[in-house]
Design a protein around this motif. Structure first.
Motif, PDB file in Angstrom:
ATOM      1  N   TYR A 108      43.592  37.231  36.719  1.00  0.00           N
ATOM      2  CA  TYR A 108      42.490  37.775  35.930  1.00  0.00           C
ATOM      3  C   TYR A 108      42.171  36.863  34.760  1.00  0.00           C
ATOM      4  O   TYR A 108      43.035  36.187  34.232  1.00  0.00           O
ATOM      5  CB  TYR A 108      42.855  39.169  35.421  1.00  0.00           C
ATOM      6  N   CYS A 109      40.918  36.899  34.347  1.00  0.00           N
ATOM      7  CA  CYS A 109      40.468  36.003  33.286  1.00  0.00           C
ATOM      8  C   CYS A 109      40.777  36.557  31.904  1.00  0.00           C
ATOM      9  O   CYS A 109      40.726  35.843  30.921  1.00  0.00           O
ATOM     10  CB  CYS A 109      38.965  35.739  33.426  1.00  0.00           C
ATOM     11  N   SER A 110      41.075  37.829  31.828  1.00  0.00           N
ATOM     12  CA  SER A 110      41.284  38.412  30.515  1.00  0.00           C
ATOM     13  C   SER A 110      42.186  39.633  30.609  1.00  0.00           C
ATOM     14  O   SER A 110      42.476  40.134  31.695  1.00  0.00           O
ATOM     15  CB  SER A 110      39.945  38.823  29.905  1.00  0.00           C
ATOM     16  N   ASP A 111      42.636  40.087  29.465  1.00  0.00           N
ATOM     17  CA  ASP A 111      43.480  41.279  29.450  1.00  0.00           C
ATOM     18  C   ASP A 111      42.713  42.469  29.997  1.00  0.00           C
ATOM     19  O   ASP A 111      43.267  43.321  30.670  1.00  0.00           O
ATOM     20  CB  ASP A 111      43.909  41.582  28.011  1.00  0.00           C
ATOM     21  N   ALA A 112      41.448  42.520  29.684  1.00  0.00           N
ATOM     22  CA  ALA A 112      40.629  43.641  30.143  1.00  0.00           C
ATOM     23  C   ALA A 112      40.604  43.692  31.665  1.00  0.00           C
ATOM     24  O   ALA A 112      40.734  44.757  32.269  1.00  0.00           O
ATOM     25  CB  ALA A 112      39.225  43.510  29.593  1.00  0.00           C
ATOM     26  N   CYS A 113      40.472  42.549  32.271  1.00  0.00           N
ATOM     27  CA  CYS A 113      40.433  42.497  33.729  1.00  0.00           C
ATOM     28  C   CYS A 113      41.803  42.838  34.295  1.00  0.00           C
ATOM     29  O   CYS A 113      41.925  43.494  35.312  1.00  0.00           O
ATOM     30  CB  CYS A 113      39.991  41.119  34.187  1.00  0.00           C
ATOM     31  N   GLY A 163      42.327  46.286  34.671  1.00  0.00           N
ATOM     32  CA  GLY A 163      41.444  46.950  35.623  1.00  0.00           C
ATOM     33  C   GLY A 163      40.107  47.326  35.042  1.00  0.00           C
ATOM     34  O   GLY A 163      39.301  47.977  35.684  1.00  0.00           O
ATOM     35  N   LYS A 164      39.886  46.886  33.819  1.00  0.00           N
ATOM     36  CA  LYS A 164      38.585  47.160  33.216  1.00  0.00           C
ATOM     37  C   LYS A 164      37.769  45.882  33.218  1.00  0.00           C
ATOM     38  O   LYS A 164      37.951  45.011  32.377  1.00  0.00           O
ATOM     39  CB  LYS A 164      38.759  47.657  31.788  1.00  0.00           C
ATOM     40  N   ALA A 165      36.904  45.791  34.167  1.00  0.00           N
ATOM     41  CA  ALA A 165      36.152  44.554  34.342  1.00  0.00           C
ATOM     42  C   ALA A 165      35.022  44.417  33.345  1.00  0.00           C
ATOM     43  O   ALA A 165      34.314  43.440  33.328  1.00  0.00           O
ATOM     44  CB  ALA A 165      35.595  44.487  35.739  1.00  0.00           C
ATOM     45  N   SER A 173      39.162  40.419  39.259  1.00  0.00           N
ATOM     46  CA  SER A 173      38.535  41.648  38.789  1.00  0.00           C
ATOM     47  C   SER A 173      37.026  41.492  38.613  1.00  0.00           C
ATOM     48  O   SER A 173      36.247  42.231  39.193  1.00  0.00           O
ATOM     49  CB  SER A 173      39.159  42.070  37.454  1.00  0.00           C
ATOM     50  N   CYS A 174      36.625  40.512  37.830  1.00  0.00           N
ATOM     51  CA  CYS A 174      35.197  40.375  37.533  1.00  0.00           C
ATOM     52  C   CYS A 174      34.547  39.267  38.357  1.00  0.00           C
ATOM     53  O   CYS A 174      33.336  39.157  38.397  1.00  0.00           O
ATOM     54  CB  CYS A 174      34.979  40.124  36.043  1.00  0.00           C
ATOM     55  N   GLY A 175      35.359  38.439  38.997  1.00  0.00           N
ATOM     56  CA  GLY A 175      34.814  37.418  39.869  1.00  0.00           C
ATOM     57  C   GLY A 175      34.338  36.165  39.157  1.00  0.00           C
ATOM     58  O   GLY A 175      33.792  35.261  39.766  1.00  0.00           O
TER      59      GLY A 175
END
Ligand SMILES: [Zn+2]
Length: 66
Positions: free
Chosen positions: A34-39, A42-44, A14-16
């Motif tokens: 993904y690195c986090s729940d946010a990612c 889909g919320k990067a 997601s955020c790279g």
């Protein structure tokens, strides 16, 4: 003996940002994208959420809690 530097790593889909293998991901590493729940949701974080302190990436979870 293995060095810690041998730990595998991958990039957040997601955020790279780079993610390093963690014990918590031992059994799901192949599924981790993904690195986090946010990612994962889909919320990067590019939307510049002012409360980014609450959406701390998982990568920071290893920091000591004060
Ligand atoms: Zn991410």
């Amino acid at each position: 003996m293995r060095k810690k530097a041998d730990l595998p790593s991958k990039t957040c889909a997601s955020c790279g940002r780079p993610m390093v293998w963690r014990k918590a991901w031992e059994k799901v590493w192949h599924e981790v994208k993904y690195c986090s729940d946010a990612c994962r949701k889909g919320k990067a974080g590019r939307s510049a959420a002012p409360r980014s302190d609450q959406a701390a990436p998982t990568a920071l979870a290893s920091l000591p809690k004060v």
